[in-house]
Design an enzyme around this catalytic site. Structure first.
Site, PDB file in Angstrom:
ATOM      1  N   GLY A  16      -4.774  -8.574 -11.832  1.00 43.99           N
ATOM      2  CA  GLY A  16      -5.147  -8.971 -10.476  1.00 43.99           C
ATOM      3  C   GLY A  16      -3.928  -9.229  -9.620  1.00 43.99           C
ATOM      4  CG  HIS A  71     -26.575  25.178  -1.990  1.00 44.63           C
ATOM      5  ND1 HIS A  71     -26.650  24.406  -3.129  1.00 44.63           N
ATOM      6  CD2 HIS A  71     -26.580  26.478  -2.394  1.00 44.63           C
ATOM      7  CE1 HIS A  71     -26.698  25.210  -4.190  1.00 44.63           C
ATOM      8  NE2 HIS A  71     -26.659  26.470  -3.770  1.00 44.63           N
ATOM      9  CB  CYS A  79      -0.908  -0.034   1.224  1.00 41.70           C
ATOM     10  SG  CYS A  79      -1.770   1.487   1.517  1.00 41.70           S
ATOM     11  CB  SER A 121      -1.490  -9.670  -2.685  1.00 40.81           C
ATOM     12  OG  SER A 121      -1.599  -8.257  -2.743  1.00 40.81           O
ATOM     13  CB  ILE A 134      -4.413  -1.690 -10.344  1.00 39.19           C
ATOM     14  CG1 ILE A 134      -4.663  -1.913  -8.843  1.00 39.19           C
ATOM     15  CG2 ILE A 134      -2.960  -1.300 -10.581  1.00 39.19           C
ATOM     16  CD1 ILE A 134      -3.871  -3.043  -8.216  1.00 39.19           C
ATOM     17  N   GLY A 135      -5.564  -0.997 -13.283  1.00 37.84           N
ATOM     18  CA  GLY A 135      -5.345  -0.673 -14.695  1.00 37.84           C
ATOM     19  C   GLY A 135      -5.986   0.659 -15.061  1.00 37.84           C
ATOM     20  N   GLY A 187      -6.115  -5.481 -18.731  1.00 34.47           N
ATOM     21  CA  GLY A 187      -6.930  -5.463 -17.523  1.00 34.47           C
ATOM     22  C   GLY A 187      -7.409  -4.053 -17.219  1.00 34.47           C
ATOM     23  CB  ALA A 188     -10.212  -2.082 -18.219  1.00 37.55           C
ATOM     24  N   GLY A 189      -9.424  -3.206 -14.768  1.00 33.03           N
ATOM     25  CA  GLY A 189      -9.946  -3.164 -13.397  1.00 33.03           C
ATOM     26  C   GLY A 189      -9.447  -1.897 -12.712  1.00 33.03           C
TER      27      GLY A 189
HETATM   28  C1  LIG Z   1      -0.948  -0.001  -7.683  1.00 30.12           C
HETATM   29  C2  LIG Z   1      -1.839  -0.343  -6.509  1.00 30.12           C
HETATM   30  C3  LIG Z   1      -2.746   0.588  -6.044  1.00 30.12           C
HETATM   31  C4  LIG Z   1      -3.557   0.295  -4.969  1.00 30.12           C
HETATM   32  N1  LIG Z   1      -4.424   1.246  -4.534  1.00 30.12           N
HETATM   33  C5  LIG Z   1      -5.222   0.982  -3.480  1.00 30.12           C
HETATM   34  C6  LIG Z   1      -6.094   1.978  -2.972  1.00 30.12           C
HETATM   35  O1  LIG Z   1      -6.131   3.110  -3.476  1.00 30.12           O
HETATM   36  N2  LIG Z   1      -6.866   1.679  -1.901  1.00 30.12           N
HETATM   37  C7  LIG Z   1      -6.833   0.430  -1.320  1.00 30.12           C
HETATM   38  O2  LIG Z   1      -7.578   0.207  -0.366  1.00 30.12           O
HETATM   39  N3  LIG Z   1      -6.013  -0.535  -1.772  1.00 30.12           N
HETATM   40  C8  LIG Z   1      -5.205  -0.289  -2.833  1.00 30.12           C
HETATM   41  N4  LIG Z   1      -4.337  -1.249  -3.267  1.00 30.12           N
HETATM   42  C9  LIG Z   1      -4.337  -2.560  -2.578  1.00 30.12           C
HETATM   43  C10 LIG Z   1      -3.560  -2.473  -1.257  1.00 30.12           C
HETATM   44  O3  LIG Z   1      -2.250  -2.061  -1.520  1.00 30.12           O
HETATM   45  C11 LIG Z   1      -3.553  -3.822  -0.564  1.00 30.12           C
HETATM   46  O4  LIG Z   1      -4.885  -4.294  -0.421  1.00 30.12           O
HETATM   47  C12 LIG Z   1      -2.920  -3.719   0.815  1.00 30.12           C
HETATM   48  O5  LIG Z   1      -1.604  -3.265   0.732  1.00 30.12           O
HETATM   49  C13 LIG Z   1      -2.940  -5.078   1.528  1.00 30.12           C
HETATM   50  O6  LIG Z   1      -2.363  -4.920   2.779  1.00 30.12           O
HETATM   51  P1  LIG Z   1      -1.689  -6.148   3.542  1.00 30.12           P
HETATM   52  O7  LIG Z   1      -1.272  -5.609   4.867  1.00 30.12           O
HETATM   53  O8  LIG Z   1      -2.563  -7.330   3.509  1.00 30.12           O
HETATM   54  O9  LIG Z   1      -0.397  -6.552   2.672  1.00 30.12           O
HETATM   55  P2  LIG Z   1       0.756  -5.733   1.963  1.00 30.12           P
HETATM   56  O10 LIG Z   1       0.507  -4.300   1.938  1.00 30.12           O
HETATM   57  O11 LIG Z   1       1.002  -6.440   0.674  1.00 30.12           O
HETATM   58  O12 LIG Z   1       1.994  -5.943   2.929  1.00 30.12           O
HETATM   59  C14 LIG Z   1       2.581  -7.188   3.136  1.00 30.12           C
HETATM   60  C15 LIG Z   1       3.986  -6.980   3.629  1.00 30.12           C
HETATM   61  O13 LIG Z   1       4.494  -8.220   4.087  1.00 30.12           O
HETATM   62  C16 LIG Z   1       5.857  -8.332   3.725  1.00 30.12           C
HETATM   63  N5  LIG Z   1       6.199  -9.751   3.704  1.00 30.12           N
HETATM   64  C17 LIG Z   1       5.685 -10.721   2.924  1.00 30.12           C
HETATM   65  N6  LIG Z   1       6.199 -11.927   3.241  1.00 30.12           N
HETATM   66  C18 LIG Z   1       7.062 -11.705   4.263  1.00 30.12           C
HETATM   67  C19 LIG Z   1       7.878 -12.542   5.044  1.00 30.12           C
HETATM   68  N7  LIG Z   1       7.874 -13.880   4.864  1.00 30.12           N
HETATM   69  N8  LIG Z   1       8.640 -11.982   5.995  1.00 30.12           N
HETATM   70  C20 LIG Z   1       8.626 -10.640   6.214  1.00 30.12           C
HETATM   71  N9  LIG Z   1       7.866  -9.803   5.510  1.00 30.12           N
HETATM   72  C21 LIG Z   1       7.069 -10.328   4.563  1.00 30.12           C
HETATM   73  C22 LIG Z   1       5.906  -7.689   2.358  1.00 30.12           C
HETATM   74  O14 LIG Z   1       7.229  -7.304   2.036  1.00 30.12           O
HETATM   75  C23 LIG Z   1       4.974  -6.502   2.560  1.00 30.12           C
HETATM   76  O15 LIG Z   1       5.674  -5.387   3.007  1.00 30.12           O
HETATM   77  C24 LIG Z   1      -3.486  -0.975  -4.332  1.00 30.12           C
HETATM   78  C25 LIG Z   1      -2.558  -1.922  -4.790  1.00 30.12           C
HETATM   79  C26 LIG Z   1      -1.738  -1.613  -5.859  1.00 30.12           C
HETATM   80  C27 LIG Z   1      -0.742  -2.626  -6.322  1.00 30.12           C
END
Ligand SMILES: Cc1cc2nc3c(=O)[nH]c(=O)nc-3n(C[C@H](O)[C@H](O)[C@H](O)COP(=O)(O)OP(=O)(O)OC[C@H]3O[C@@H](n4cnc5c(N)ncnc54)[C@H](O)[C@@H]3O)c2cc1C
Length: 468
Positions: free
Chosen positions: A272, A446, A42, A146, A185-186, A181-183
């Site tokens: 995705g 307003h 994020c 992810s 992020i795209g 992909g027009a979801g």
């Molecule tokens: C381009 C883009 C734009 C986005 N925009 C939005 C948005 O505007 N709003 C929104 O709500 N969501 C958005 N998202 C989705 C959002 O980023 C994710 O849903 C969110 O980051 C998920 O949070 P998380 O804590 O589950 O995992 P993550 O943020 O993926 O964090 C997981 C962390 O775990 C670490 N890790 C993994 N395995 C290990 C390990 N074995 N040991 C130590 N560390 C590890 C990784 O390095 C990472 O830092 C976007 C995603 C992308 C790619």
């Protein structure tokens, strides 16, 4: 061996928020992150940097297209991509420091290294220099997030065929960007480069943009993005993408089975994201992933089948959204503390930060039809709204879906200026199970964009919008 009450693997919005809540509840807490900076997808390569570039590109677009009409002359604006990317990186670093500060402030111990299970209560942390240490946790929370999904017939080389991560740090503006992909992020990253002058072609398997959202939103967004000069290959299945040096060739099959070929200089793959558990050695804790790579958890506790091990965020089922991960982070800490927290998954809003923005909460019209729920629909267009006319942001509408019998609001779908912020009103209303009439009778300042919400509720409750 250092011992903790709670050990969290991953410092994204799920992990770091869970660490803070655990510490607030009095637990001795540790967080493990394999990257040198905290904040996860994020903060580093997701929500924040993409919004920084969306904002910058929007300023540029407005400077070129709307300033003159506003009576502002500035000569011919020029894009300085290096500065734009540097500003974005500055925003990210600023927030990285903020998360580190919060860890220290809450006395959370941070470990920098790859976390992998050594047993159900022990984690081995392997640092970049190869050294390692083992720590133990009475409770362990997996928040490993992810990564972008890749397909074998679309070889991502990170140079010409790229993912969202590379799209956030390009060194040149593509002449022709093909977005597979027009979801969400795209659509967002495609908009960034379309505003900066790239020709953008969206190739999408479904028959609309943002296909998981209410159909009206996809249709309206396509109209708005087409104004940026983008073209669409909807209902097209990509069969190959090839980097030919300075050119990328994408082949896709349309609904009639005909093959089309699209040539560009960059191809952004946004099909995705997949749950990420690489290197975690789940088996050492007695865990495994399901057929979609997710970690299965109990619906009521987010605990895995191994007592004391929980999982949250993108690595488990549900919407892959930062605020969903955060809610689950708080939820699990409170479950461990013996509290009875609750998450209303129906009311996790979804937002697309294009311009106009798209924001939704609750059921789509298609979902209500499939479930056989009788509903009333009320819409209000931004073009009839004083505030929108004043700012020249007249694209879009608010669509409210209410129960046909009780008038309870079941879904709100907004496309328009500031939809991302406006959706909060719908979340509050729906959390308190408001009827469309409840919201329609509340005073909305307003002139504001939120008047469109009031008007759409009036239209839904009794077809009596005032201004349309
Ligand atoms: C381009 C883009 C734009 C986005 N925009 C939005 C948005 O505007 N709003 C929104 O709500 N969501 C958005 N998202 C989705 C959002 O980023 C994710 O849903 C969110 O980051 C998920 O949070 P998380 O804590 O589950 O995992 P993550 O943020 O993926 O964090 C997981 C962390 O775990 C670490 N890790 C993994 N395995 C290990 C390990 N074995 N040991 C130590 N560390 C590890 C990784 O390095 C990472 O830092 C976007 C995603 C992308 C790619």
């Amino acid at each position: 061996m250092q011992e903790f009450d709670v050990v969290i693997i991953g410092s994204g919005p799920g992990g770091y928020v869970s660490a803070i809540r655990s510490a607030q509840l009095g637990f001795k807490t540790a967080i493990i992150e394999k990257y040198a900076v905290l904040g996860g997808t994020c903060l580093n390569v997701g929500c924040i940097p993409s919004k920084a570039l969306l904002d910058s590109s929007e300023h540029y677009y407005n400077a070129v297209h709307t300033f003159q009409e506003h009576g502002i002359s500035i000569g011919k604006p020029k894009v300085d991509l290096e500065q734009m990317i540097a500003r974005k990186s500055g925003v990210v670093s600023n927030l990285n420091a903020g998360v580190s500060y919060l860890m220290k402030k809450n006395k959370i111990t941070s470990f920098n290294g790859l976390g992998s299970f050594d047993g159900p209560k022990t984690i081995k942390v392997t640092k970049a220099d190869g050294s390692s240490e083992i720590i133990s946790g009475k409770n362990i929370i997996i928040a490993t997030g992810s990564k972008p999904t890749v397909l074998p017939f679309i070889p991502v080389d990170k140079k010409r065929i790229i993912t969202s991560t590379e799209a956030l740090k390009l060194t040149e503006i593509p002449k022709h960007l093909i977005v597979i992909g027009a979801g969400v992020i795209g659509a967002e990253l495609g908009s960034v480069y379309a505003r900066l002058g790239s020709k953008v072609s969206f190739v999408e398997f479904a028959d609309s943009m943002i296909p998981t959202m209410d159909k009206t939103m996809g249709k309206e967004l396509q109209k708005a993005v087409a104004k940026l000069g983008a073209e669409f290959y909807l209902s097209h299945k990509v069969s190959s993408a090839e980097n030919k040096g300075k050119e990328v060739v994408v082949k896709a099959t349309n609904a009639n089975g005909e093959e089309v070929e699209i040539k560009g200089d960059y191809c952004l793959v946004c099909i995705g994201r997949r749950p990420y558990t690489d290197g975690l050695k789940l088996e050492a804790a007695g865990l495994a992933t399901d057929e979609r790579g997710r970690i299965a958890v109990d619906e009521h506790t987010l605990q895995t089948k191994v007592p004391g091990i929980y999982a949250i965020g993108d690595v488990v089922r549900g919407a892959m959204l930062a605020h969903k991960a955060e809610e689950e982070g708080v939820f699990v800490a409170e479950i461990i503390a013996g509290q009875k927290p609750h998450i209303n998954y129906n009311l996790i809003p979804g937002v697309v930060y294009t311009w106009p923005e798209v924001a939704s909460v609750g059921k789509t019209e298609q979902e209500l039809k499939t479930a056989g729920i009788a509903y009333k629909e009320g819409s209000f267009p931004f073009k009839a709204l004083g505030r929108a006319i004043a700012s020249m942001d007249v694209d879009g509408l608010v669509k409210v879906l209410a129960d046909a019998h009780t008038d309870e609001i079941l879904g709100v779908h907004i496309i328009g200026a500031r939809a991302a912020d406006m959706i909060a009103e719908a979340v509050v209303a729906m959390e308190y199970r408001a009827s469309a009439e409840d919201v329609a009778r509340m005073s909305h300042a307003h002139p504001t964009y939120t008047e469109a919400m009031k008007e759409a509720c009036l239209a839904a409750t009794s077809k009596r919008a005032i201004h349309s």
